[in-house]
Each structure stands twice: as C-alpha cells, then as structure tokens.
Motif scaffolding. Structure first.
Motif, PDB file in Angstrom:
ATOM      1  N   LEU A 293      -7.845   8.448  -8.020  1.00 13.44           N
ATOM      2  CA  LEU A 293      -8.416   8.391  -9.473  1.00 13.44           C
ATOM      3  C   LEU A 293      -9.860   8.010  -9.380  1.00 13.44           C
ATOM      4  CD1 LEU A 293      -5.356   6.908 -11.579  1.00 13.44           C
ATOM      5  CD2 LEU A 293      -6.644   8.962 -11.852  1.00 13.44           C
ATOM      6  N   LEU A 306       3.293   4.893   0.097  1.00 15.19           N
ATOM      7  CA  LEU A 306       2.213   5.672  -0.989  1.00 15.19           C
ATOM      8  C   LEU A 306       0.911   4.849  -0.937  1.00 15.19           C
ATOM      9  CD1 LEU A 306       1.882   7.500  -3.708  1.00 15.19           C
ATOM     10  CD2 LEU A 306       2.006   5.533  -4.774  1.00 15.19           C
ATOM     11  N   ILE A 307      -0.353   5.555  -0.827  1.00 14.62           N
ATOM     12  CA  ILE A 307      -1.689   5.234  -1.112  1.00 14.62           C
ATOM     13  C   ILE A 307      -2.198   5.440  -2.466  1.00 14.62           C
ATOM     14  CG2 ILE A 307      -4.000   5.135  -0.066  1.00 14.62           C
ATOM     15  CD1 ILE A 307      -2.955   5.071   2.354  1.00 14.62           C
ATOM     16  N   ALA A 308      -2.801   4.316  -3.140  1.00  8.20           N
ATOM     17  CA  ALA A 308      -3.431   4.797  -4.493  1.00  8.20           C
ATOM     18  C   ALA A 308      -4.876   4.327  -4.319  1.00  8.20           C
ATOM     19  CB  ALA A 308      -2.521   4.147  -5.661  1.00  8.20           C
ATOM     20  N   LEU A 310      -8.385   3.851  -6.338  1.00  3.20           N
ATOM     21  CA  LEU A 310      -8.952   3.794  -7.880  1.00  3.20           C
ATOM     22  C   LEU A 310     -10.157   3.289  -7.766  1.00  3.20           C
ATOM     23  CD1 LEU A 310      -8.365   3.840 -10.885  1.00  3.20           C
ATOM     24  CD2 LEU A 310      -7.623   1.406 -10.709  1.00  3.20           C
ATOM     25  N   GLY A 311     -11.250   4.254  -8.137  1.00  3.94           N
ATOM     26  CA  GLY A 311     -12.637   3.990  -8.396  1.00  3.94           C
ATOM     27  C   GLY A 311     -13.311   3.605  -7.304  1.00  3.94           C
ATOM     28  N   LEU A 312     -13.075   4.365  -6.156  1.00  4.18           N
ATOM     29  CA  LEU A 312     -14.083   4.051  -5.145  1.00  4.18           C
ATOM     30  C   LEU A 312     -14.362   5.502  -4.491  1.00  4.18           C
ATOM     31  CD1 LEU A 312     -11.465   1.499  -3.433  1.00  4.18           C
ATOM     32  CD2 LEU A 312     -13.746   0.855  -4.059  1.00  4.18           C
TER      33      LEU A 312
ATOM     34  N   TRP B  10       0.654  -3.561 -10.378  1.00  6.26           N
ATOM     35  CA  TRP B  10       1.333  -2.650  -9.405  1.00  6.26           C
ATOM     36  C   TRP B  10       0.196  -2.761  -8.012  1.00  6.26           C
ATOM     37  CZ3 TRP B  10      -0.596   1.549  -6.720  1.00  6.26           C
ATOM     38  CH2 TRP B  10       0.456   2.240  -6.169  1.00  6.26           C
ATOM     39  N   VAL B 317      -7.221  -5.180  -2.515  1.00  9.76           N
ATOM     40  CA  VAL B 317      -6.206  -3.988  -1.670  1.00  9.76           C
ATOM     41  C   VAL B 317      -4.678  -5.084  -1.634  1.00  9.76           C
ATOM     42  CG1 VAL B 317      -5.320  -3.403   0.668  1.00  9.76           C
ATOM     43  CG2 VAL B 317      -7.769  -3.627  -0.039  1.00  9.76           C
ATOM     44  N   THR B 324       0.339   0.895  -1.533  1.00 12.22           N
ATOM     45  CA  THR B 324      -0.837   0.167  -1.160  1.00 12.22           C
ATOM     46  C   THR B 324      -1.765   0.871  -2.259  1.00 12.22           C
ATOM     47  OG1 THR B 324      -0.176   0.594   1.276  1.00 12.22           O
ATOM     48  CG2 THR B 324      -2.559  -0.181   0.554  1.00 12.22           C
ATOM     49  N   LEU B 325      -2.298  -0.372  -2.883  1.00 14.54           N
ATOM     50  CA  LEU B 325      -3.601  -0.056  -3.941  1.00 14.54           C
ATOM     51  C   LEU B 325      -4.818  -0.609  -3.258  1.00 14.54           C
ATOM     52  CD1 LEU B 325      -4.592   0.013  -6.648  1.00 14.54           C
ATOM     53  CD2 LEU B 325      -3.945  -2.337  -7.032  1.00 14.54           C
ATOM     54  N   ILE B 326      -5.714   0.386  -3.576  1.00 13.87           N
ATOM     55  CA  ILE B 326      -6.955   0.233  -2.906  1.00 13.87           C
ATOM     56  C   ILE B 326      -7.857   0.386  -4.028  1.00 13.87           C
ATOM     57  CG2 ILE B 326      -8.626   0.651  -1.271  1.00 13.87           C
ATOM     58  CD1 ILE B 326      -6.356   2.027   0.329  1.00 13.87           C
ATOM     59  N   CYS B 327      -8.561  -0.585  -4.857  1.00 17.17           N
ATOM     60  CA  CYS B 327      -9.341  -0.379  -5.706  1.00 17.17           C
ATOM     61  C   CYS B 327     -10.674  -1.166  -5.625  1.00 17.17           C
ATOM     62  CB  CYS B 327      -8.839  -0.509  -7.114  1.00 17.17           C
ATOM     63  SG  CYS B 327      -8.227  -1.919  -7.779  1.00 17.17           S
ATOM     64  N   SER B 328     -11.940  -0.697  -6.510  1.00 15.74           N
ATOM     65  CA  SER B 328     -12.708  -1.848  -6.689  1.00 15.74           C
ATOM     66  C   SER B 328     -12.353  -2.980  -7.905  1.00 15.74           C
ATOM     67  CB  SER B 328     -14.055  -1.133  -7.366  1.00 15.74           C
ATOM     68  OG  SER B 328     -13.560  -0.437  -8.380  1.00 15.74           O
ATOM     69  N   LYS B 331     -12.637  -2.443 -11.404  1.00 17.56           N
ATOM     70  CA  LYS B 331     -11.412  -1.285 -11.687  1.00 17.56           C
ATOM     71  C   LYS B 331     -10.350  -2.094 -11.929  1.00 17.56           C
ATOM     72  CE  LYS B 331     -14.204   2.437 -12.210  1.00 17.56           C
ATOM     73  NZ  LYS B 331     -14.297   3.297 -13.392  1.00 17.56           N
ATOM     74  N   GLU B 334      -7.654  -1.516 -14.703  1.00 19.87           N
ATOM     75  CA  GLU B 334      -7.133  -0.278 -15.021  1.00 19.87           C
ATOM     76  C   GLU B 334      -6.125   0.330 -14.099  1.00 19.87           C
ATOM     77  OE1 GLU B 334     -10.686   2.557 -15.262  1.00 19.87           O
ATOM     78  OE2 GLU B 334     -11.741   0.513 -16.162  1.00 19.87           O
ATOM     79  N   VAL B 335      -5.560  -0.548 -13.588  1.00 19.57           N
ATOM     80  CA  VAL B 335      -4.465  -0.268 -12.597  1.00 19.57           C
ATOM     81  C   VAL B 335      -3.222   0.407 -13.221  1.00 19.57           C
ATOM     82  CG1 VAL B 335      -2.407  -1.141 -11.112  1.00 19.57           C
ATOM     83  CG2 VAL B 335      -4.826  -2.008 -10.825  1.00 19.57           C
ATOM     84  N   GLN B 337      -3.302   3.103 -14.937  1.00 19.97           N
ATOM     85  CA  GLN B 337      -3.734   4.460 -14.843  1.00 19.97           C
ATOM     86  C   GLN B 337      -3.041   5.063 -13.532  1.00 19.97           C
ATOM     87  OE1 GLN B 337      -7.814   5.748 -14.759  1.00 19.97           O
ATOM     88  NE2 GLN B 337      -8.378   4.483 -16.553  1.00 19.97           N
ATOM     89  N   ILE B 338      -3.178   4.291 -12.769  1.00 17.85           N
ATOM     90  CA  ILE B 338      -2.169   4.644 -11.251  1.00 17.85           C
ATOM     91  C   ILE B 338      -0.642   4.857 -11.776  1.00 17.85           C
ATOM     92  CG2 ILE B 338      -1.392   4.099  -8.987  1.00 17.85           C
ATOM     93  CD1 ILE B 338      -4.116   4.565  -8.901  1.00 17.85           C
ATOM     94  N   MET B 341      -0.109   7.849 -13.667  1.00 19.73           N
ATOM     95  CA  MET B 341      -0.371   9.093 -12.868  1.00 19.73           C
ATOM     96  C   MET B 341       0.848   9.345 -12.149  1.00 19.73           C
ATOM     97  SD  MET B 341      -3.083  10.224 -10.269  1.00 19.73           S
ATOM     98  CE  MET B 341      -3.710  11.892 -10.477  1.00 19.73           C
ATOM     99  N   LEU B 342       1.613   8.268 -11.777  1.00 23.35           N
ATOM    100  CA  LEU B 342       2.894   8.255 -10.679  1.00 23.35           C
ATOM    101  C   LEU B 342       3.907   8.730 -11.806  1.00 23.35           C
ATOM    102  CD1 LEU B 342       2.441   5.051  -8.766  1.00 23.35           C
ATOM    103  CD2 LEU B 342       2.179   7.396  -7.898  1.00 23.35           C
TER     104      LEU B 342
END
Lengths: 351, 351
Positions: A293, A306-308, A310-312, B10, B317, B324-328, B331, B334-335, B337-338, B341-342
């Motif tokens: 996303l 699953l890998i998510a 966001l914003g990268l 999440w 992370v 696995t969540l990877i985000c800045s 952001k 705004e998790v 949103q993930i 989407m799921l």
C-alpha cells in the motif's frame, strides 16, 4: 559448474542451498534451466555437472534424468581452475580431443536461438584455431559488478557471429573506469562461458599453471583405479584456489572472444533480479502472498505467510526458510554483510 | 473494559486477539498488567472485567485467579455506554450505591503510587460531589490522537491532587488545534478512566440517553431470572453503539476532572510504542531474533524466525502469527488500511 555457494541471495540462498538451486525469475531452478538450455541442442549424455560433494541428492532432484556418471564431484571448492581441470580429465577418458563448453549454472540467459548459434560458432572457432574462446556480452550500462574483456582485431567466424582476438582482460572496474569502458566501445562483459578443445586447455595448464597441472596429471593417472577418489582428495587438499580467468585466460595468447547477442545476467544481487523482473504499474515486483500500500518500486519475494508493506519505496523484502531480509534496493549488493554478521553471532540455522 | 478489537497493532493484534491480550512494552499482557495495577490497592473480588462473549478462555488464561462471577460478557460490542451500563447493573446487585472506577484494559500506566493516590482522590470526589469524574493527563506535546478536556475552576481534592470542574470536552483535534490547546494550558488529555457512584450514572443515563436507559432497565428487571441472557441479547441487538464520552460526559453538568501525574499512554500505534520503548545507541528498539546493520531509529518486534534489516532508517517491522508488517514510522498510524485491504481480499487467516 554447479559448485558455487552464494550469499548474495540470502535468505533464499544458504550454505547448503546455493544460487543455482533457487527459482529466480522463473518456474525452474537456475541449474535446471541451464541444463535444459544445453539439452535443446546437445545430447543428454554430453552434459556433465561438476558440483561439491554432498550435493548429490539436491542435484538428482533438479535433473533426475541425468546419467549418474555425468555428475562429477569435487571434494571441496577451489574456484574454477581445478573444477574445469577435473571435468576435462574425466570427459577426456571417453572423448579425448573433444571441445568443451564450460558454463556457470546460475546465470540468466534469454533468447536461446541466438545463444545456440553463438555457441556453435564458438565451438567451430575453438576447433579451428585451437584456442581458448570466451563469450562476451555487449555492455548496455557501466556495470561495476562484471569483469570486462577488451577486443582486438576481428577474425572470421561462422553464421554472422562476431569474433575477435582478445587484447586484455580487466577485472571488475570502479564506476569511472566502467564508464570509460562503455564509451570506448571495445570492451565486452566476460560472461564466464568458455569453449576449448581439451588438449588446448591442458597445454595452457602446463604452461601457465604448472603446479596445478602436476596435480591434474596425478589425478589422470589414478582414473580407472581404486585410488581415484583418494588421489582427487589429496590433490584438492594441496592446491590453492584459482580462477581459470586469472590462472590462464589473462595470460594465454591464443584467446578469442565471441560476441553473444543473447540476453545475459549473472544475477548478482536482488537489485539485479528486481531490474530484470516484471513489475506492476507501481513498479513493484511481487511474488508470493503480499499486500503493498502506498509503496513503489519494491521487490518482494515471499515463501511463507503474508508480507504487508505500507508507505515505503525502493525496498527489497525476501522471506524464505524462516528468515526475512528487509533492505533498501541500493544496499542489496551488501547482503553478504548480514551473512557475515550471522556467522559472527553463530546463528547457524540462518546461514 | 476489555471488549476492544484493535487493528492498530496488526499483525500482532487480530480480530480474536485484541490489544489487551498483547504483551506490549512489558512481560505481561496489557489486561494482566491492568488487573494487577488495581489489585495493588483493591480486593480481588472488587475487580470486574467486561468483555465480548467468546473471549472467556483467553481471559481466564490471562487472569486465572479472578472469581468467575466477576467476568461480565457482552453479546456484542456497542462501544462504552452500554458496556459501562451493563457492568453497573451487575455490580449494583451486590453493591448498590458503590463507587465504580471504569478503566480501559489496554493502556500503559507507570508510576503506580501516583496512580493510586489520584484514583483515591477521584473516588472521594465522586462520593462527595455525586458527580461524574474523569482523569486528565497533562499534555507534553500537541497529540492529535487523544481527546482533550478543558478545565474550569479548581475545586478541593484530597492528598494534594488537583481537581477541576470541566468546561468542555473536545474530540481528537487537528495539529493546529492541538498546538493551541497545549499553548492555552487549560486542556488535559482525556485518559478514558471514569469514576462515579452507580446512582449518579443511572441519573445521567436517564437524562441524556433515555433510550439506552430503558434498555438497561429491562436488563435490570431480568437479572436473577432465567431470562437474563436472552434479555441482554435483545437489548444489545436493539441499541445503537454509543460512547460514554459522547452520550453522557459531554452533556452532563456535574462533571469533574482529576489531574493524574502518572505516566499514561493509550498505546495507539506502533509509533507510540516505539517512542515509549527502550532503544539502543542507534535508536533502534528490538525484541525477538533480529540483526540490524546500517539502520537507525527502527522498531522491530519479531515472534518467529529471524529478521535482518540493512540500510534502512525509521522503519517499523512486526512479525507475528504468520504475517509481517513493514512500514515507515510515519505511516504506522495507518496500519488499519492494511487490515481493510486484507478484509477486501478475504485473507481471513490474517485478519
């Protein structure tokens, strides 16, 4: 040649699961794709695989219909010079005087017809000139990850394939040098594919690598005897690792280069794989279960869960065998540092 | 109150594993830490937990020594107004006229002695003034994720605790408004902790939420009868979700705020958790198996396998339960949103 043990594709590649056993940019492992590429124009029994002892099972799983006697196992990896020497000795038993095509098993090659035409021409040249032939690729960018070959005068070659005498070999250059090579126009990438008659190769060993040659001759004498395996182990234990490039190609005079117009990459890093892979409209290349996303130009390869993201942007994410790599695309060439750190921390299950 | 179903944490939080059941910033789940915080100055049998039906097993695992009759289950979540109403009815059966302390079960609170002193003062005030008391926290930044309460004139309170009449409640402000609140100096964060005598609360329901009050009175009549569970289900099916803040606190006149000088956070996002967590010299907060190289100011929480981060800053992370969540970090709010989407993609096992 299937003896490599890459760290540049960690965490997908591991100490016992090197790059040639990975499915990169395709549905087949690289080694299977390599064997199939040669099977398209060679008899199956003409194809040999040199690998490290201990990889038997994995190899047979990848190429189950290969005759068992066409696997050649080295007791340990000592770079390409002894690997090619050992294979030449074993093939020489059945086919003295044959022309060998030596190929890495973990490269990407596309446009197979051109590949075949190039190799036929190279075989013809090696036969005719009794020389050592290498395949060169026209550079399309100032790559710093490849060795270069400077061409000299053009020589005759069949099927409209271009061939040259070699002027010099140049190791991986820095960026400025690579730019100069590209501008200069008479440098090709060294693809790591070599073609020569077995007698031509042994003459070169004798002249440029006399010590290694003595070891190889000891092995030659032991072939067909009970001592064979122990002699191979002894010789390998004694010789120093050496590449065929440095040991022979850079020193020999009768070296030729045939220009390959097929698509080639040594697949040296996740960044290279990203560049070669298909992308969606956001520039993302995704395989496996993942949602992205507000993220652009990312490479995501996922083998579990699953890998998510966001914003990268410009991210490499690879999840394989219980480990997850997250790095910036520009640092993808430095993945080896992670492996080094894991070795230092003795995290053996992830190495 | 343990009925929440957070998506903001999440992949650690899931539909059936909400925030109060996570170990965030400590060795205990948030709900266990909350119960222990009250057990430090209240009798165990005075503590009740209101939760969603279906969470029995998980709750008993978290607080195994809680008397079973002190669990109150709602048939469905309808925000805080019915939750507090139902709990008040059930506690009223044993203790009519008691003072209730209503607390979220998924917040961070530190400096327990000050917490206890603040609550004792708030209970005293609720008893004395027959009012509705809330706990306010002195803002230290223009947070946009919290509701604010504007204070009016100071009133007497015991133990040197400061207390005020409430002027207005303000919902989560934008950044400019939050800055103004901070500068103005008479705004406190609304902590979500409420204190009142049960009769005071029911007077407020009757006046400001007459429809919900009628539903609660139907439930009151059914208590002790066989019809109890079905009446609760019926009432819950009919009422609209409403928060106690909006339904009562913002409308009532006899509302007081007691200032808590303890450390408080509603732990609203991974970014908040990062800010509150201990960091190494590179500013990284790491829990679980992970290596970070050339990476700064990252939050990494890993529950399985290994995570390697290379050449990246300001990253969140989180690896948990197969996702696995990877985000800045910016952001991280705004998790949700993930999760949305799921849901859209019907990836139920990851929701």
């Amino acid at each position: 040649m299937a003896g490599g043990s890459g760290t540049r594709f960690w965490p997908q590649s591991r100490e016992n699961r090197s790059k040639q056993f990975l499915k990169i940019l395709g549905d087949e492992t690289l080694i299977k794709a390599t064997v199939n590429r040669f099977r398209a124009f060679l008899k199956p029994e003409s194809i040999y695989i040199v690998a490290k002892a201990g990889q038997q099972d994995r190899l047979r799983k990848n190429v189950p219909d290969m005759p068992p006697s066409n696997f050649i196992f080295e007791p340990e990896g000592k770079n390409t010079a002894p690997c090619i020497g050992l294979a030449s000795l074993i093939i020489e038993e059945k086919h003295p005087g044959a022309v060998l095509i030596v190929s890495p098993s973990d490269h990407l090659i596309q446009k197979e017809k051109i590949f075949q035409r190039t190799l036929r021409a190279a075989v013809d040249l090696a036969w005719r000139e009794k020389g050592l032939v290498t395949i060169g690729i026209q550079p399309d960018r100032p790559a710093t990850g490849y060795g270069y070959v400077q061409i000299h005068r053009k020589i005759d070659c069949k099927d409209r394939v271009e061939a040259f005498r070699v002027k010099t070999f140049a190791e991986k250059p820095n960026f400025a040098t690579a730019q100069r090579f590209l501008k200069c126009g008479d440098f090709l990438w060294n693809s790591g594919l070599f073609i020569f008659r077995i007698p031509s190769l042994f003459r070169a060993y004798s002249r440029f690598m006399p010590e290694m040659c003595r070891g190889l001759m000891r092995i030659r004498k032991s072939l067909g005897t009970k001592k064979k395996d122990s002699v191979i182990r002894e010789v390998y234990a004694e010789i120093s690792p050496q590449s065929i490039d440095y040991g022979i190609m850079e020193k020999a005079k009768n070296v030729y280069i045939v220009k390959g117009d097929f698509i080639w990459s040594d697949l040296g890093s996740w960044e290279q794989v990203y560049k070669l892979s298909e992308k969606d409209s956001d520039g993302n290349s995704v395989s496996g279960e993942a949602v992205l996303l507000d993220s652009r130009n990312c490479y995501v390869h996922n083998e579990q869960g699953l890998i998510a993201v966001l914003g990268l942007d410009d991210l490499v994410v690879v999840q394989s065998e219980g480990a997850t790599l997250i790095c910036s695309r520009e640092k993808a060439e430095e993945v080896k540092q992670i492996v080094d750190m894991l070795k230092m921390k003795k995290k053996d299950q992830y190495i």
